[in-house]
Design a protein around this motif. Sequence first.
Motif, PDB file in Angstrom:
ATOM      1  N   THR A 125      16.809   5.686 -14.867  1.00 33.44           N
ATOM      2  CA  THR A 125      16.859   6.686 -15.929  1.00 33.44           C
ATOM      3  C   THR A 125      16.233   7.978 -15.442  1.00 33.44           C
ATOM      4  N   VAL A 126      16.397   9.029 -16.219  1.00 32.51           N
ATOM      5  CA  VAL A 126      15.755  10.303 -15.931  1.00 32.51           C
ATOM      6  C   VAL A 126      14.368  10.275 -16.563  1.00 32.51           C
ATOM      7  N   LEU A 127      13.355  10.690 -15.823  1.00 29.55           N
ATOM      8  CA  LEU A 127      11.985  10.691 -16.326  1.00 29.55           C
ATOM      9  C   LEU A 127      11.849  11.736 -17.428  1.00 29.55           C
ATOM     10  N   PRO A 128      11.465  11.293 -18.628  1.00 26.26           N
ATOM     11  CA  PRO A 128      11.290  12.257 -19.724  1.00 26.26           C
ATOM     12  C   PRO A 128      10.180  13.256 -19.418  1.00 26.26           C
ATOM     13  N   SER A 129      10.313  14.418 -19.954  1.00 24.61           N
ATOM     14  CA  SER A 129       9.319  15.472 -19.759  1.00 24.61           C
ATOM     15  C   SER A 129       7.962  15.001 -20.270  1.00 24.61           C
ATOM     16  N   GLY A 130       6.914  15.225 -19.471  1.00 24.59           N
ATOM     17  CA  GLY A 130       5.562  14.848 -19.855  1.00 24.59           C
ATOM     18  C   GLY A 130       5.193  13.415 -19.503  1.00 24.59           C
ATOM     19  N   SER A 131       6.143  12.625 -19.017  1.00 29.22           N
ATOM     20  CA  SER A 131       5.861  11.236 -18.645  1.00 29.22           C
ATOM     21  C   SER A 131       5.450  11.150 -17.185  1.00 29.22           C
ATOM     22  N   LYS A 132       4.700  10.125 -16.863  1.00 30.42           N
ATOM     23  CA  LYS A 132       4.284   9.878 -15.483  1.00 30.42           C
ATOM     24  C   LYS A 132       4.817   8.535 -15.024  1.00 30.42           C
ATOM     25  N   THR A 133       4.960   8.397 -13.727  1.00 29.52           N
ATOM     26  CA  THR A 133       5.432   7.124 -13.182  1.00 29.52           C
ATOM     27  C   THR A 133       4.277   6.363 -12.535  1.00 29.52           C
ATOM     28  N   ILE A 134       4.455   5.067 -12.447  1.00 28.01           N
ATOM     29  CA  ILE A 134       3.540   4.209 -11.698  1.00 28.01           C
ATOM     30  C   ILE A 134       4.182   4.022 -10.327  1.00 28.01           C
ATOM     31  N   GLY A 135       3.416   4.229  -9.296  1.00 26.17           N
ATOM     32  CA  GLY A 135       3.938   4.058  -7.954  1.00 26.17           C
ATOM     33  C   GLY A 135       4.151   2.588  -7.611  1.00 26.17           C
ATOM     34  N   VAL A 136       4.997   2.343  -6.648  1.00 20.14           N
ATOM     35  CA  VAL A 136       5.239   0.988  -6.161  1.00 20.14           C
ATOM     36  C   VAL A 136       5.112   0.983  -4.647  1.00 20.14           C
ATOM     37  N   LYS A 137       4.876  -0.184  -4.114  1.00 18.36           N
ATOM     38  CA  LYS A 137       4.839  -0.313  -2.658  1.00 18.36           C
ATOM     39  C   LYS A 137       5.330  -1.693  -2.270  1.00 18.36           C
ATOM     40  N   TRP A 138       5.745  -1.811  -1.033  1.00 20.92           N
ATOM     41  CA  TRP A 138       6.195  -3.089  -0.491  1.00 20.92           C
ATOM     42  C   TRP A 138       5.016  -3.818   0.139  1.00 20.92           C
ATOM     43  N   VAL A 139       4.962  -5.124  -0.087  1.00 25.89           N
ATOM     44  CA  VAL A 139       3.978  -5.994   0.552  1.00 25.89           C
ATOM     45  C   VAL A 139       4.751  -7.048   1.331  1.00 25.89           C
ATOM     46  N   PHE A 140       4.419  -7.224   2.598  1.00 20.77           N
ATOM     47  CA  PHE A 140       5.160  -8.108   3.485  1.00 20.77           C
ATOM     48  C   PHE A 140       4.280  -9.261   3.940  1.00 20.77           C
ATOM     49  N   LYS A 141       4.862 -10.475   3.951  1.00 27.58           N
ATOM     50  CA  LYS A 141       4.102 -11.651   4.354  1.00 27.58           C
ATOM     51  C   LYS A 141       5.027 -12.667   5.011  1.00 27.58           C
ATOM     52  N   THR A 142       4.627 -13.137   6.183  1.00 26.73           N
ATOM     53  CA  THR A 142       5.353 -14.204   6.851  1.00 26.73           C
ATOM     54  C   THR A 142       4.853 -15.529   6.296  1.00 26.73           C
ATOM     55  N   LYS A 143       5.748 -16.338   5.749  1.00 26.89           N
ATOM     56  CA  LYS A 143       5.389 -17.639   5.191  1.00 26.89           C
ATOM     57  C   LYS A 143       5.679 -18.714   6.241  1.00 26.89           C
ATOM     58  N   VAL A 144       4.736 -19.630   6.412  1.00 24.02           N
ATOM     59  CA  VAL A 144       4.904 -20.715   7.388  1.00 24.02           C
ATOM     60  C   VAL A 144       4.883 -22.055   6.672  1.00 24.02           C
ATOM     61  N   ASN A 145       5.506 -23.054   7.291  1.00 21.19           N
ATOM     62  CA  ASN A 145       5.499 -24.392   6.715  1.00 21.19           C
ATOM     63  C   ASN A 145       4.314 -25.183   7.245  1.00 21.19           C
ATOM     64  N   GLU A 146       4.271 -26.471   6.897  1.00 21.22           N
ATOM     65  CA  GLU A 146       3.122 -27.289   7.283  1.00 21.22           C
ATOM     66  C   GLU A 146       3.013 -27.493   8.789  1.00 21.22           C
ATOM     67  N   ASN A 147       4.105 -27.259   9.531  1.00 22.68           N
ATOM     68  CA  ASN A 147       4.085 -27.373  10.989  1.00 22.68           C
ATOM     69  C   ASN A 147       3.787 -26.040  11.665  1.00 22.68           C
ATOM     70  N   ARG A 148       3.392 -25.053  10.872  1.00 20.14           N
ATOM     71  CA  ARG A 148       3.070 -23.703  11.348  1.00 20.14           C
ATOM     72  C   ARG A 148       4.281 -22.974  11.938  1.00 20.14           C
ATOM     73  N   GLU A 149       5.463 -23.380  11.504  1.00 19.34           N
ATOM     74  CA  GLU A 149       6.681 -22.684  11.917  1.00 19.34           C
ATOM     75  C   GLU A 149       7.036 -21.682  10.827  1.00 19.34           C
ATOM     76  N   VAL A 150       7.658 -20.581  11.218  1.00 18.75           N
ATOM     77  CA  VAL A 150       8.042 -19.562  10.236  1.00 18.75           C
ATOM     78  C   VAL A 150       9.054 -20.161   9.272  1.00 18.75           C
ATOM     79  N   ASP A 151       8.715 -20.112   7.993  1.00 19.28           N
ATOM     80  CA  ASP A 151       9.588 -20.638   6.950  1.00 19.28           C
ATOM     81  C   ASP A 151      10.479 -19.527   6.405  1.00 19.28           C
ATOM     82  N   LYS A 152       9.868 -18.380   6.112  1.00 17.85           N
ATOM     83  CA  LYS A 152      10.631 -17.235   5.605  1.00 17.85           C
ATOM     84  C   LYS A 152       9.784 -15.975   5.675  1.00 17.85           C
TER      85      LYS A 152
END
Length: 160
Positions: free
Chosen positions: A61-88
Motif C-alpha cells: 500500500t501507499v504509506l499514509p501521510s503522517g504515518s511511520k513504518t517499522i523497519g525489517v531485516k533478514w536473519v540467517f541461520k544454518t540449521k543442522v541435524n543430530e549428525n551435525r550435517e546441514v539440514d537447511k
Amino acid sequence: MQNYTFGQHFSDEETANMTFLALLSDSDPMTFEEAVKSEKWKQAMNQEMQAIERNDTWELTVLPSGSKTIGVKWVFKTKVNENREVDKYKARLVAKGYCQQYGIDYAEVFAPVACLDTIRIVISLAAQHNWVIYQLDVKSAFLHGEINEEVFVDQPPGYE
C-alpha cells in the motif's frame, strides 16, 4: 584461566564441537548484502517470502501521510541435524524492535511466544493424563492476533 584460552584442557570432542560451531557461525551471513551473493541464501529468502504471501501477512500500500513504518531485516541461520550435517538454510524476516521508545511502546510485543512455564504445565498435564506428546518442526508459523491499529512495515531488502 590462560590454559583455557589455548584449549589445552578441552577434550577432543569439545575441541571438535567448538571447531564445528566456529565454522558454522562463519558461514551464516550477517547482512542481506552478504546473503544475496549466495544462491542457497537467496532460495531461503524466496521461501520465506512465499510463506508470507501464502498467509496474506500484508498487502502493499501507499504509506499514509503522517504515518511511520517499522523497519525489517533478514536473519540467517544454518540449521543442522543430530549428525551435525546441514539440514537447511533458514532466512527469517523480522521486525526491528529497537525503534520502540520507553514509556510509549516499549512493552509492546510484535511476536508473542509461549513461555517456558506454559510449556512445563502442558507437559505436566500430559504426564498426569497419559497423553501422547508429539514434537514437530513448524516450517513457518504465523500468529493471528487482533491488532486495533494499522501497522506499516518497510518492504524487505531485495523485494522492494
